[in-house]
Design an enzyme around this catalytic site. Structure first.
Site, short mmCIF file in Angstrom:
data_model
loop_
_atom_site.label_atom_id
_atom_site.label_comp_id
_atom_site.label_asym_id
_atom_site.label_seq_id
_atom_site.Cartn_x
_atom_site.Cartn_y
_atom_site.Cartn_z
N ARG A 145 34.55 47.95 63.01
CA ARG A 145 35.19 47.53 61.76
C ARG A 145 34.72 46.15 61.34
O ARG A 145 34.51 45.90 60.15
CB ARG A 145 36.71 47.57 61.93
CG ARG A 145 37.27 48.97 61.87
CD ARG A 145 38.75 49.05 62.14
NE ARG A 145 39.24 50.40 61.86
CZ ARG A 145 40.46 50.83 62.13
NH1 ARG A 145 41.34 50.02 62.70
NH2 ARG A 145 40.82 52.06 61.82
N TYR A 150 34.48 54.35 55.41
CA TYR A 150 34.40 54.72 56.83
C TYR A 150 34.90 53.63 57.76
O TYR A 150 35.16 52.52 57.35
CB TYR A 150 33.02 55.23 57.23
CG TYR A 150 31.79 54.38 57.05
CD1 TYR A 150 31.82 53.01 56.89
CD2 TYR A 150 30.53 55.00 57.09
CE1 TYR A 150 30.65 52.27 56.76
CE2 TYR A 150 29.36 54.27 56.96
CZ TYR A 150 29.43 52.91 56.80
OH TYR A 150 28.26 52.19 56.68
N GLU A 151 35.09 54.03 59.03
CA GLU A 151 35.78 53.20 60.04
C GLU A 151 37.21 52.88 59.63
O GLU A 151 37.76 51.84 59.98
CB GLU A 151 35.00 51.91 60.32
CG GLU A 151 33.60 52.11 60.85
CD GLU A 151 33.56 52.88 62.16
OE1 GLU A 151 34.60 52.95 62.85
OE2 GLU A 151 32.50 53.44 62.48
N GLY A 152 37.83 53.79 58.91
CA GLY A 152 39.19 53.60 58.40
C GLY A 152 39.15 53.04 57.00
O GLY A 152 38.65 51.93 56.78
N MET A 190 29.69 57.63 67.65
CA MET A 190 31.14 57.75 67.81
C MET A 190 31.56 59.02 67.08
O MET A 190 31.42 59.12 65.86
CB MET A 190 31.82 56.51 67.21
CG MET A 190 33.32 56.51 67.25
SD MET A 190 34.02 54.88 66.86
CE MET A 190 33.26 54.57 65.26
#
Length: 596
Positions: free
Chosen positions: A295, A439-441, A162
Protein backbone atom coordinates in the site's frame (compact mmCIF):
# COMPACT_ATOMS: atom_id res chain seq x y z
CA UNK A 1 7.19 12.39 -26.22
CA UNK A 2 7.44 11.58 -22.54
CA UNK A 3 10.05 13.27 -20.35
CA UNK A 4 11.52 12.35 -16.99
CA UNK A 5 14.65 13.17 -15.05
CA UNK A 6 14.82 12.15 -11.42
CA UNK A 7 14.40 15.25 -9.15
CA UNK A 8 17.63 14.41 -7.37
CA UNK A 9 18.08 17.72 -5.56
CA UNK A 10 14.70 17.52 -3.90
CA UNK A 11 15.27 13.86 -3.11
CA UNK A 12 18.55 14.70 -1.38
CA UNK A 13 16.75 17.43 0.56
CA UNK A 14 14.16 14.95 1.83
CA UNK A 15 16.76 12.28 2.55
CA UNK A 16 19.41 14.36 4.30
CA UNK A 17 17.89 17.62 5.54
CA UNK A 18 14.16 17.64 6.13
CA UNK A 19 13.63 14.92 8.74
CA UNK A 20 16.78 15.04 10.83
CA UNK A 21 14.81 15.90 13.99
CA UNK A 22 12.07 13.24 13.71
CA UNK A 23 13.72 10.81 16.14
CA UNK A 24 13.83 7.99 13.60
CA UNK A 25 17.42 8.40 12.39
CA UNK A 26 20.81 7.40 13.77
CA UNK A 27 20.26 3.68 13.22
CA UNK A 28 23.41 1.62 13.69
CA UNK A 29 22.39 -0.71 10.85
CA UNK A 30 22.90 2.07 8.29
CA UNK A 31 26.05 3.74 9.61
CA UNK A 32 28.14 2.49 6.67
CA UNK A 33 25.87 4.24 4.15
CA UNK A 34 27.34 7.74 3.96
CA UNK A 35 25.43 10.61 2.30
CA UNK A 36 27.86 10.55 -0.61
CA UNK A 37 27.27 6.84 -1.14
CA UNK A 38 23.50 7.22 -0.99
CA UNK A 39 23.63 10.14 -3.41
CA UNK A 40 25.66 8.05 -5.84
CA UNK A 41 23.03 5.28 -5.63
CA UNK A 42 20.25 7.77 -6.38
CA UNK A 43 22.14 9.24 -9.32
CA UNK A 44 22.68 5.81 -10.85
CA UNK A 45 19.03 4.92 -10.22
CA UNK A 46 18.01 8.10 -12.00
CA UNK A 47 20.02 7.10 -15.05
CA UNK A 48 18.44 3.66 -15.05
CA UNK A 49 14.98 5.22 -14.94
CA UNK A 50 15.50 7.80 -17.67
CA UNK A 51 17.79 5.84 -20.00
CA UNK A 52 16.50 2.25 -19.71
CA UNK A 53 12.90 2.29 -18.46
CA UNK A 54 11.45 5.51 -19.84
CA UNK A 55 12.21 4.67 -23.50
CA UNK A 56 10.02 1.53 -23.34
CA UNK A 57 7.15 3.10 -21.40
CA UNK A 58 5.04 4.43 -24.28
CA UNK A 59 5.88 1.53 -26.60
CA UNK A 60 5.00 -0.93 -23.85
CA UNK A 61 1.64 0.78 -23.41
CA UNK A 62 0.90 0.50 -27.13
CA UNK A 63 2.03 -3.11 -27.50
CA UNK A 64 0.81 -4.42 -24.14
CA UNK A 65 1.21 -8.00 -22.94
CA UNK A 66 -0.07 -10.99 -24.89
CA UNK A 67 -0.83 -14.58 -23.97
CA UNK A 68 0.27 -17.48 -26.16
CA UNK A 69 -0.73 -21.01 -25.12
CA UNK A 70 -0.82 -20.02 -21.47
CA UNK A 71 2.49 -18.15 -21.61
CA UNK A 72 2.46 -14.38 -21.18
CA UNK A 73 4.86 -12.31 -23.27
CA UNK A 74 5.82 -8.85 -22.10
CA UNK A 75 6.34 -6.04 -24.64
CA UNK A 76 9.51 -5.61 -26.65
CA UNK A 77 12.43 -4.41 -24.57
CA UNK A 78 11.00 -5.41 -21.20
CA UNK A 79 13.00 -8.59 -20.81
CA UNK A 80 16.25 -6.85 -21.73
CA UNK A 81 15.44 -4.01 -19.34
CA UNK A 82 14.63 -6.45 -16.55
CA UNK A 83 17.91 -8.29 -17.12
CA UNK A 84 19.79 -5.00 -16.75
CA UNK A 85 17.72 -4.18 -13.68
CA UNK A 86 18.51 -7.51 -12.07
CA UNK A 87 22.17 -7.59 -13.06
CA UNK A 88 22.61 -4.12 -11.62
CA UNK A 89 21.51 -5.38 -8.23
CA UNK A 90 18.40 -3.20 -8.08
CA UNK A 91 16.14 -6.06 -7.00
CA UNK A 92 18.29 -6.42 -3.88
CA UNK A 93 18.59 -2.75 -2.96
CA UNK A 94 16.78 -2.78 0.41
CA UNK A 95 16.64 -6.55 0.97
CA UNK A 96 18.23 -8.32 3.93
CA UNK A 97 21.95 -9.05 3.41
CA UNK A 98 21.39 -12.52 4.90
CA UNK A 99 19.70 -13.45 1.64
CA UNK A 100 21.91 -11.52 -0.74
CA UNK A 101 20.38 -8.08 -0.30
CA UNK A 102 22.27 -4.81 -0.06
CA UNK A 103 20.41 -3.68 3.06
CA UNK A 104 19.98 -0.01 2.15
CA UNK A 105 17.45 2.06 4.11
CA UNK A 106 13.82 2.05 3.10
CA UNK A 107 14.15 5.84 2.97
CA UNK A 108 16.38 5.35 -0.08
CA UNK A 109 14.35 2.49 -1.52
CA UNK A 110 11.16 4.60 -1.60
CA UNK A 111 12.95 7.30 -3.58
CA UNK A 112 14.15 4.60 -5.95
CA UNK A 113 10.60 3.28 -6.28
CA UNK A 114 9.40 6.78 -7.14
CA UNK A 115 11.91 6.99 -10.00
CA UNK A 116 10.93 3.60 -11.42
CA UNK A 117 7.22 4.40 -11.20
CA UNK A 118 7.71 7.80 -12.84
CA UNK A 119 9.62 6.30 -15.74
CA UNK A 120 7.59 3.13 -16.25
CA UNK A 121 4.95 2.16 -13.71
CA UNK A 122 4.05 -1.03 -15.59
CA UNK A 123 7.62 -2.26 -15.26
CA UNK A 124 7.72 -1.32 -11.59
CA UNK A 125 5.06 -3.87 -10.71
CA UNK A 126 7.23 -6.87 -11.56
CA UNK A 127 10.01 -6.20 -9.01
CA UNK A 128 7.56 -4.41 -6.72
CA UNK A 129 5.40 -7.46 -6.10
CA UNK A 130 8.54 -9.51 -5.54
CA UNK A 131 9.67 -7.12 -2.82
CA UNK A 132 6.35 -7.52 -1.03
CA UNK A 133 6.56 -11.31 -1.26
CA UNK A 134 10.03 -11.37 0.26
CA UNK A 135 8.81 -9.32 3.23
CA UNK A 136 5.96 -11.76 3.88
CA UNK A 137 8.18 -14.84 3.55
CA UNK A 138 10.78 -13.27 5.87
CA UNK A 139 8.11 -12.64 8.45
CA UNK A 140 6.19 -15.93 8.27
CA UNK A 141 8.20 -18.56 6.45
CA UNK A 142 10.10 -21.42 8.06
CA UNK A 143 13.87 -21.31 7.91
CA UNK A 144 13.81 -23.96 5.18
CA UNK A 145 11.42 -21.89 3.06
CA UNK A 146 13.44 -18.71 3.62
CA UNK A 147 16.68 -20.38 2.61
CA UNK A 148 15.12 -22.04 -0.44
CA UNK A 149 13.24 -19.04 -1.83
CA UNK A 150 14.54 -15.72 -0.54
CA UNK A 151 18.00 -15.74 -2.21
CA UNK A 152 16.43 -16.31 -5.64
CA UNK A 153 13.73 -13.68 -5.03
CA UNK A 154 16.22 -11.13 -3.74
CA UNK A 155 18.49 -11.74 -6.71
CA UNK A 156 15.52 -11.23 -9.02
CA UNK A 157 16.03 -14.54 -10.77
CA UNK A 158 12.61 -15.52 -9.39
CA UNK A 159 9.68 -13.15 -8.88
CA UNK A 160 6.71 -13.07 -6.53
CA UNK A 161 3.00 -12.30 -6.51
CA UNK A 162 0.11 -11.86 -4.10
CA UNK A 163 -2.97 -13.95 -4.94
CA UNK A 164 -5.98 -12.70 -3.01
CA UNK A 165 -8.87 -11.72 -5.27
CA UNK A 166 -11.42 -14.14 -6.67
CA UNK A 167 -14.35 -13.52 -9.00
CA UNK A 168 -16.83 -13.37 -6.11
CA UNK A 169 -14.62 -11.55 -3.59
CA UNK A 170 -12.34 -8.54 -3.66
CA UNK A 171 -12.35 -6.47 -0.50
CA UNK A 172 -14.49 -9.04 1.35
CA UNK A 173 -11.96 -11.86 1.48
CA UNK A 174 -14.17 -13.81 3.83
CA UNK A 175 -15.98 -15.02 0.69
CA UNK A 176 -12.97 -16.70 -0.93
CA UNK A 177 -13.28 -20.35 -2.00
CA UNK A 178 -9.75 -21.50 -2.86
CA UNK A 179 -8.97 -24.54 -0.71
CA UNK A 180 -5.81 -26.16 0.62
CA UNK A 181 -5.78 -29.85 1.62
CA UNK A 182 -3.04 -31.12 3.97
CA UNK A 183 -0.72 -33.86 2.75
CA UNK A 184 1.29 -36.36 4.75
CA UNK A 185 4.63 -34.75 3.87
CA UNK A 186 3.59 -31.43 5.44
CA UNK A 187 2.77 -29.69 2.18
CA UNK A 188 -0.71 -28.79 0.95
CA UNK A 189 -2.65 -29.25 -2.26
CA UNK A 190 -3.99 -25.86 -3.30
CA UNK A 191 -6.95 -25.67 -5.70
CA UNK A 192 -8.88 -22.64 -6.88
CA UNK A 193 -8.91 -19.63 -9.19
CA UNK A 194 -7.65 -16.10 -8.63
CA UNK A 195 -8.18 -12.96 -10.72
CA UNK A 196 -6.49 -9.55 -11.07
CA UNK A 197 -3.08 -11.03 -10.21
CA UNK A 198 -0.41 -8.48 -11.09
CA UNK A 199 2.69 -10.11 -12.63
CA UNK A 200 0.99 -13.47 -12.23
CA UNK A 201 2.56 -14.87 -15.39
CA UNK A 202 5.32 -13.38 -17.57
CA UNK A 203 8.59 -14.13 -19.32
CA UNK A 204 10.97 -12.05 -17.19
CA UNK A 205 12.04 -14.61 -14.59
CA UNK A 206 12.70 -18.34 -14.38
CA UNK A 207 10.11 -18.98 -11.69
CA UNK A 208 7.18 -17.14 -10.08
CA UNK A 209 6.41 -17.62 -6.39
CA UNK A 210 2.75 -17.07 -5.58
CA UNK A 211 1.52 -16.23 -2.09
CA UNK A 212 -2.01 -17.60 -2.10
CA UNK A 213 -4.86 -17.13 0.35
CA UNK A 214 -6.89 -20.33 0.79
CA UNK A 215 -9.02 -22.25 3.27
CA UNK A 216 -8.09 -25.43 5.12
CA UNK A 217 -10.79 -28.14 5.39
CA UNK A 218 -11.47 -27.28 9.05
CA UNK A 219 -11.41 -23.51 8.50
CA UNK A 220 -14.03 -21.42 10.27
CA UNK A 221 -16.20 -19.19 8.11
CA UNK A 222 -15.20 -15.68 7.14
CA UNK A 223 -11.81 -14.00 7.36
CA UNK A 224 -10.93 -15.96 10.49
CA UNK A 225 -10.65 -19.08 8.36
CA UNK A 226 -8.07 -17.87 5.83
CA UNK A 227 -4.51 -19.20 5.61
CA UNK A 228 -1.59 -18.15 3.40
CA UNK A 229 0.44 -20.55 1.28
CA UNK A 230 3.63 -20.30 -0.75
CA UNK A 231 2.95 -21.88 -4.15
CA UNK A 232 5.70 -21.77 -6.81
CA UNK A 233 5.01 -21.98 -10.54
CA UNK A 234 7.76 -24.62 -10.78
CA UNK A 235 8.75 -26.84 -7.89
CA UNK A 236 12.45 -26.42 -7.05
CA UNK A 237 14.70 -29.41 -6.78
CA UNK A 238 16.81 -30.06 -3.69
CA UNK A 239 19.78 -28.35 -5.32
CA UNK A 240 17.76 -25.22 -6.10
CA UNK A 241 17.35 -25.94 -9.80
CA UNK A 242 13.90 -25.87 -11.37
CA UNK A 243 11.84 -29.02 -11.25
CA UNK A 244 8.43 -29.89 -12.67
CA UNK A 245 5.48 -27.61 -13.29
CA UNK A 246 3.31 -27.20 -10.21
CA UNK A 247 -0.18 -27.09 -11.70
CA UNK A 248 -0.34 -23.31 -11.87
CA UNK A 249 -1.70 -22.00 -15.15
CA UNK A 250 -2.70 -18.64 -16.59
CA UNK A 251 -6.20 -18.82 -18.04
CA UNK A 252 -6.25 -15.29 -19.40
CA UNK A 253 -4.88 -11.78 -19.04
CA UNK A 254 -7.02 -8.71 -18.44
CA UNK A 255 -7.38 -6.01 -21.10
CA UNK A 256 -7.09 -2.84 -19.08
CA UNK A 257 -7.49 0.92 -19.17
CA UNK A 258 -3.84 1.46 -18.21
CA UNK A 259 -0.66 -0.28 -17.01
CA UNK A 260 -0.98 -2.35 -20.17
CA UNK A 261 2.61 -3.61 -20.05
CA UNK A 262 1.96 -5.16 -16.64
CA UNK A 263 0.46 -8.64 -16.94
CA UNK A 264 -2.75 -8.81 -14.90
CA UNK A 265 -3.66 -12.47 -14.87
CA UNK A 266 -6.37 -14.99 -14.12
CA UNK A 267 -4.59 -17.91 -12.44
CA UNK A 268 -5.81 -21.45 -11.87
CA UNK A 269 -4.30 -23.67 -9.16
CA UNK A 270 -4.93 -27.40 -9.73
CA UNK A 271 -3.86 -29.34 -6.63
CA UNK A 272 -0.71 -27.24 -6.70
CA UNK A 273 1.87 -27.97 -4.00
CA UNK A 274 2.09 -25.23 -1.40
CA UNK A 275 3.54 -24.62 2.03
CA UNK A 276 1.85 -22.83 4.90
CA UNK A 277 3.17 -19.38 5.81
CA UNK A 278 2.53 -18.58 9.45
CA UNK A 279 -0.18 -20.28 11.49
CA UNK A 280 -3.31 -22.02 10.21
CA UNK A 281 -6.29 -19.67 9.85
CA UNK A 282 -4.02 -16.64 10.41
CA UNK A 283 -3.40 -15.81 6.78
CA UNK A 284 -4.83 -12.31 7.09
CA UNK A 285 -2.08 -11.44 9.53
CA UNK A 286 0.57 -12.62 7.09
CA UNK A 287 -1.23 -11.05 4.14
CA UNK A 288 -1.33 -7.62 5.77
CA UNK A 289 2.43 -7.74 6.28
CA UNK A 290 2.77 -7.85 2.52
CA UNK A 291 -0.24 -5.67 1.73
CA UNK A 292 0.74 -2.83 4.04
CA UNK A 293 4.15 -2.71 2.38
CA UNK A 294 2.45 -2.74 -1.01
CA UNK A 295 0.00 0.00 0.00
CA UNK A 296 2.85 2.40 0.72
CA UNK A 297 4.45 1.40 -2.58
CA UNK A 298 1.20 1.99 -4.46
CA UNK A 299 1.11 5.46 -2.94
CA UNK A 300 4.59 5.97 -4.38
CA UNK A 301 3.19 5.01 -7.79
CA UNK A 302 0.86 8.00 -7.56
CA UNK A 303 3.75 10.26 -6.64
CA UNK A 304 5.96 8.97 -9.45
CA UNK A 305 3.28 9.47 -12.10
CA UNK A 306 2.53 12.92 -10.70
CA UNK A 307 6.19 13.88 -11.05
CA UNK A 308 6.36 12.60 -14.62
CA UNK A 309 3.20 14.53 -15.51
CA UNK A 310 4.58 17.68 -13.91
CA UNK A 311 7.84 17.55 -15.79
CA UNK A 312 6.08 17.01 -19.09
CA UNK A 313 3.64 19.86 -18.40
CA UNK A 314 6.41 22.30 -17.47
CA UNK A 315 8.35 21.51 -20.65
CA UNK A 316 5.25 22.00 -22.79
CA UNK A 317 4.26 25.23 -21.01
CA UNK A 318 7.69 26.70 -21.70
CA UNK A 319 7.52 25.86 -25.41
CA UNK A 320 3.88 26.33 -26.34
CA UNK A 321 3.15 29.85 -27.66
CA UNK A 322 -0.43 31.09 -27.15
CA UNK A 323 -1.66 34.62 -26.47
CA UNK A 324 0.05 37.43 -24.60
CA UNK A 325 0.65 37.87 -20.90
CA UNK A 326 -2.11 39.81 -19.12
CA UNK A 327 0.63 42.02 -17.69
CA UNK A 328 2.01 42.86 -21.13
CA UNK A 329 4.04 40.93 -23.65
CA UNK A 330 6.87 38.91 -22.11
CA UNK A 331 8.40 37.80 -25.42
CA UNK A 332 7.86 40.52 -28.01
CA UNK A 333 10.42 38.78 -30.22
CA UNK A 334 7.99 35.87 -30.62
CA UNK A 335 4.52 35.76 -32.24
CA UNK A 336 3.03 34.92 -28.81
CA UNK A 337 4.15 34.32 -25.24
CA UNK A 338 4.77 30.85 -23.80
CA UNK A 339 1.71 29.70 -21.89
CA UNK A 340 3.73 29.47 -18.68
CA UNK A 341 3.18 33.23 -18.26
CA UNK A 342 -0.60 32.83 -17.79
CA UNK A 343 -1.94 32.76 -14.20
CA UNK A 344 -4.21 29.77 -14.71
CA UNK A 345 -1.39 27.70 -16.21
CA UNK A 346 0.74 28.74 -13.25
CA UNK A 347 -2.07 27.63 -10.94
CA UNK A 348 -2.00 24.17 -12.47
CA UNK A 349 1.78 23.85 -12.51
CA UNK A 350 2.17 25.10 -8.94
CA UNK A 351 -0.55 22.73 -7.74
CA UNK A 352 1.23 19.82 -9.40
CA UNK A 353 4.57 20.88 -7.96
CA UNK A 354 3.18 21.34 -4.45
CA UNK A 355 1.43 17.97 -4.50
CA UNK A 356 4.59 16.20 -5.62
CA UNK A 357 6.97 17.90 -3.20
CA UNK A 358 4.52 17.49 -0.33
CA UNK A 359 3.95 13.80 -1.00
CA UNK A 360 7.68 13.17 -1.41
CA UNK A 361 8.34 14.81 1.96
CA UNK A 362 5.64 12.74 3.69
CA UNK A 363 6.96 9.57 2.02
CA UNK A 364 10.43 10.31 3.37
CA UNK A 365 9.02 10.72 6.87
CA UNK A 366 7.08 7.44 6.71
CA UNK A 367 10.03 5.56 5.18
CA UNK A 368 12.31 6.68 8.02
CA UNK A 369 9.71 5.38 10.47
CA UNK A 370 9.62 2.04 8.64
CA UNK A 371 13.40 1.81 9.03
CA UNK A 372 13.17 2.68 12.73
CA UNK A 373 10.37 0.20 13.35
CA UNK A 374 12.44 -2.59 11.80
CA UNK A 375 15.91 -1.74 13.05
CA UNK A 376 15.97 0.58 16.05
CA UNK A 377 17.50 -0.81 19.25
CA UNK A 378 15.23 1.38 21.39
CA UNK A 379 11.87 -0.20 22.25
CA UNK A 380 10.08 3.13 22.63
CA UNK A 381 11.30 4.30 19.22
CA UNK A 382 10.14 1.04 17.66
CA UNK A 383 6.69 1.46 19.20
CA UNK A 384 6.36 5.11 18.19
CA UNK A 385 7.58 4.37 14.65
CA UNK A 386 5.18 1.45 14.33
CA UNK A 387 2.28 3.60 15.48
CA UNK A 388 3.16 6.29 12.96
CA UNK A 389 3.49 3.81 10.07
CA UNK A 390 0.18 2.15 10.97
CA UNK A 391 -1.61 5.51 11.00
CA UNK A 392 -0.02 6.87 7.84
CA UNK A 393 -0.16 3.77 5.61
CA UNK A 394 -3.78 4.33 4.47
CA UNK A 395 -3.07 8.07 4.16
CA UNK A 396 -0.06 7.49 1.90
CA UNK A 397 -1.91 4.98 -0.24
CA UNK A 398 -5.06 7.05 -0.73
CA UNK A 399 -3.77 10.62 -0.63
CA UNK A 400 -0.82 10.03 -2.95
CA UNK A 401 -2.86 8.14 -5.52
CA UNK A 402 -5.72 10.67 -5.42
CA UNK A 403 -3.26 13.52 -5.92
CA UNK A 404 -1.27 11.59 -8.52
CA UNK A 405 -4.41 11.17 -10.60
CA UNK A 406 -5.34 14.84 -10.10
CA UNK A 407 -1.83 15.86 -11.14
CA UNK A 408 -1.90 13.69 -14.27
CA UNK A 409 -5.25 15.23 -15.21
CA UNK A 410 -3.82 18.71 -14.72
CA UNK A 411 -0.96 17.70 -16.99
CA UNK A 412 -3.42 16.88 -19.77
CA UNK A 413 -5.13 20.22 -19.17
CA UNK A 414 -1.87 22.14 -19.51
CA UNK A 415 -1.31 20.47 -22.88
CA UNK A 416 -4.87 21.24 -23.97
CA UNK A 417 -5.93 19.26 -27.02
CA UNK A 418 -2.42 17.90 -27.46
CA UNK A 419 -2.70 16.28 -24.02
CA UNK A 420 -5.60 14.19 -25.28
CA UNK A 421 -3.48 12.75 -28.10
CA UNK A 422 -1.45 9.60 -27.55
CA UNK A 423 1.75 10.78 -29.25
CA UNK A 424 2.51 13.29 -26.48
CA UNK A 425 2.33 10.61 -23.79
CA UNK A 426 0.43 12.62 -21.20
CA UNK A 427 -2.85 10.73 -21.50
CA UNK A 428 -1.02 7.51 -20.63
CA UNK A 429 -0.14 8.95 -17.22
CA UNK A 430 -3.85 9.51 -16.54
CA UNK A 431 -4.77 5.96 -17.52
CA UNK A 432 -1.86 4.45 -15.61
CA UNK A 433 -2.59 6.51 -12.50
CA UNK A 434 -6.24 5.50 -12.27
CA UNK A 435 -5.67 1.93 -11.12
CA UNK A 436 -3.60 3.00 -8.10
CA UNK A 437 -6.76 4.42 -6.50
CA UNK A 438 -8.36 0.97 -6.76
CA UNK A 439 -5.94 -1.88 -6.16
CA UNK A 440 -4.38 -2.87 -2.82
CA UNK A 441 -7.69 -1.77 -1.30
CA UNK A 442 -9.73 1.02 -2.85
CA UNK A 443 -9.19 4.49 -1.44
CA UNK A 444 -12.59 4.30 0.20
CA UNK A 445 -11.40 1.19 2.04
CA UNK A 446 -8.28 3.10 3.12
CA UNK A 447 -10.54 5.78 4.60
CA UNK A 448 -12.55 3.14 6.47
CA UNK A 449 -9.34 1.59 7.76
CA UNK A 450 -8.23 5.00 9.03
CA UNK A 451 -11.43 5.97 10.84
CA UNK A 452 -12.59 2.46 11.73
CA UNK A 453 -9.35 0.85 12.91
CA UNK A 454 -6.57 3.36 13.33
CA UNK A 455 -8.27 6.25 15.15
CA UNK A 456 -9.52 4.22 18.07
CA UNK A 457 -6.65 1.73 18.31
CA UNK A 458 -5.06 1.59 21.76
CA UNK A 459 -7.22 4.50 22.93
CA UNK A 460 -5.95 6.81 20.18
CA UNK A 461 -2.28 5.95 20.60
CA UNK A 462 -1.56 5.88 16.85
CA UNK A 463 -2.75 9.49 16.53
CA UNK A 464 -0.32 10.66 19.18
CA UNK A 465 2.62 9.58 17.00
CA UNK A 466 1.47 12.20 14.48
CA UNK A 467 -0.25 14.82 16.61
CA UNK A 468 2.62 15.32 19.06
CA UNK A 469 5.36 16.31 16.57
CA UNK A 470 2.96 18.62 14.71
CA UNK A 471 1.81 20.27 17.93
CA UNK A 472 5.38 20.66 19.19
CA UNK A 473 6.46 22.26 15.90
CA UNK A 474 3.59 24.74 15.96
CA UNK A 475 4.33 25.69 19.56
CA UNK A 476 8.04 26.16 18.88
CA UNK A 477 7.68 28.20 15.67
CA UNK A 478 4.37 30.05 15.90
CA UNK A 479 6.13 33.37 16.47
CA UNK A 480 8.84 32.96 13.86
CA UNK A 481 9.54 36.42 12.41
CA UNK A 482 9.31 35.29 8.79
CA UNK A 483 7.25 32.12 8.91
CA UNK A 484 4.83 32.86 11.72
CA UNK A 485 1.95 33.26 9.27
CA UNK A 486 2.58 29.82 7.75
CA UNK A 487 2.87 28.17 11.13
CA UNK A 488 -0.27 29.87 12.40
CA UNK A 489 -2.14 28.67 9.30
CA UNK A 490 -0.87 25.18 10.04
CA UNK A 491 -2.14 25.62 13.59
CA UNK A 492 -5.62 26.49 12.33
CA UNK A 493 -5.69 23.44 10.07
CA UNK A 494 -4.38 21.27 12.89
CA UNK A 495 -7.11 22.62 15.14
CA UNK A 496 -9.70 21.66 12.53
CA UNK A 497 -8.19 18.17 12.41
CA UNK A 498 -8.42 17.83 16.18
CA UNK A 499 -12.06 18.94 16.17
CA UNK A 500 -12.84 16.60 13.28
CA UNK A 501 -11.22 13.72 15.17
CA UNK A 502 -13.34 14.43 18.24
CA UNK A 503 -16.46 14.71 16.09
CA UNK A 504 -15.88 11.34 14.43
CA UNK A 505 -15.05 9.69 17.74
CA UNK A 506 -18.21 11.03 19.37
CA UNK A 507 -20.62 10.30 16.52
CA UNK A 508 -18.96 7.08 15.41
CA UNK A 509 -19.36 5.42 18.80
CA UNK A 510 -23.14 5.82 18.50
CA UNK A 511 -23.45 5.23 14.76
CA UNK A 512 -20.72 3.53 12.67
CA UNK A 513 -22.19 5.05 9.48
CA UNK A 514 -21.18 8.50 10.78
CA UNK A 515 -17.54 7.44 10.79
CA UNK A 516 -17.95 5.85 7.35
CA UNK A 517 -19.50 9.03 5.94
CA UNK A 518 -16.60 11.11 7.26
CA UNK A 519 -13.80 8.76 6.25
CA UNK A 520 -12.71 10.09 2.86
CA UNK A 521 -12.83 13.73 3.96
CA UNK A 522 -10.97 12.91 7.15
CA UNK A 523 -8.22 11.08 5.29
CA UNK A 524 -7.71 14.07 2.98
CA UNK A 525 -7.76 16.39 6.01
CA UNK A 526 -5.08 14.52 7.92
CA UNK A 527 -3.06 14.22 4.71
CA UNK A 528 -3.15 17.97 4.05
CA UNK A 529 -2.18 18.74 7.65
CA UNK A 530 0.76 16.33 7.30
CA UNK A 531 1.70 18.08 4.07
CA UNK A 532 1.45 21.45 5.79
CA UNK A 533 3.74 20.25 8.54
CA UNK A 534 6.47 19.07 6.18
CA UNK A 535 6.17 22.23 4.06
CA UNK A 536 6.52 24.40 7.17
CA UNK A 537 9.62 22.44 8.19
CA UNK A 538 11.00 22.80 4.68
CA UNK A 539 10.33 26.55 4.70
CA UNK A 540 12.15 26.91 8.02
CA UNK A 541 15.22 25.18 6.57
CA UNK A 542 14.98 27.30 3.40
CA UNK A 543 14.89 30.57 5.35
CA UNK A 544 17.93 29.55 7.36
CA UNK A 545 19.83 28.59 4.20
CA UNK A 546 18.90 31.81 2.40
CA UNK A 547 19.90 33.97 5.37
CA UNK A 548 23.23 32.15 5.49
CA UNK A 549 23.94 32.83 1.82
CA UNK A 550 23.88 29.19 0.80
CA UNK A 551 25.34 28.65 -2.69
CA UNK A 552 22.22 26.68 -3.64
CA UNK A 553 19.95 29.61 -2.85
CA UNK A 554 17.80 29.13 -6.03
CA UNK A 555 16.74 25.70 -4.77
CA UNK A 556 15.81 27.01 -1.34
CA UNK A 557 14.04 30.05 -2.81
CA UNK A 558 11.93 27.70 -4.95
CA UNK A 559 11.21 25.55 -1.90
CA UNK A 560 10.02 28.62 0.01
CA UNK A 561 7.87 29.80 -2.91
CA UNK A 562 6.25 26.37 -3.27
CA UNK A 563 5.50 26.27 0.45
CA UNK A 564 3.91 29.73 0.25
CA UNK A 565 1.66 28.56 -2.60
CA UNK A 566 0.63 25.51 -0.61
CA UNK A 567 -0.34 27.58 2.41
CA UNK A 568 -2.14 30.20 0.31
CA UNK A 569 -4.01 28.01 -2.15
CA UNK A 570 -4.21 24.39 -0.93
CA UNK A 571 -4.20 24.24 2.87
CA UNK A 572 -7.35 26.42 3.19
CA UNK A 573 -9.25 23.44 1.80
CA UNK A 574 -8.94 21.85 5.24
CA UNK A 575 -11.68 24.16 6.52
CA UNK A 576 -14.12 22.89 3.89
CA UNK A 577 -13.23 19.30 4.77
CA UNK A 578 -13.94 19.99 8.43
CA UNK A 579 -17.33 21.51 7.62
CA UNK A 580 -18.23 18.47 5.51
CA UNK A 581 -17.24 16.12 8.32
CA UNK A 582 -19.20 18.17 10.82
CA UNK A 583 -22.32 17.98 8.62
CA UNK A 584 -22.52 14.25 9.25
CA UNK A 585 -24.16 11.47 7.30
CA UNK A 586 -27.74 12.71 7.06
CA UNK A 587 -27.83 14.14 3.54
CA UNK A 588 -25.51 11.37 2.30
CA UNK A 589 -27.82 8.59 3.45
CA UNK A 590 -31.22 10.30 3.12
CA UNK A 591 -32.11 9.47 -0.49
CA UNK A 592 -34.22 6.34 -0.76
CA UNK A 593 -32.38 3.52 -2.54
CA UNK A 594 -35.12 3.27 -5.17
CA UNK A 595 -34.65 6.93 -6.06
CA UNK A 596 -31.09 6.49 -7.34
Amino acid sequence: MQLYQAPLRDMRFVLHELHRDDGFGGLARFEQFTPDLLDAVLEEAGRLASEVLLPINASGDIEGCRIENGVVRTPAGFREAYDRFREGGWCALAADPRYGGQGLPEAVNKLFEEMICAANVSFSLYPGLTRGATIAIEGYGTEDLKNAYLPKLVEGRWSGTMCLTEAQCGTDLGLLRTRAVPRQDGSYGVTGSKIFISAGEHDLTENIVHLVLARLPDAPAGVKGISMFLVPKYLPNADGSLGPSNGVSCANIEHKMGIKASATCQLDFDDSTGWLLGRPHKGMEAMFTMMNSERVSVGIQGLGLGEAAYQGAVAYARDRLQGRSLAGSRRPDLPADPIIVHPDVRRMLMTMRAYNEGCRAIAGWVARAIDAERHSADAETVRRAGDFVALMTPVVKALFTDLGFETANLGVQVYGGHGYIREHGMEQHVRDARIAMIYEGTNGIQALDLVGRKLGAHYGRYLRAFFHPVSNFIEANGQHPKLGGMVQALGQAFGALQLATATIARKGMKDPEEAGAAGTDYLRLIGLVAMGHVFAKAALIAVEKLEGGDPESPFYKAKLDTAAFFFDRILPGTMALFMAIKAGKESMMALDEAAF
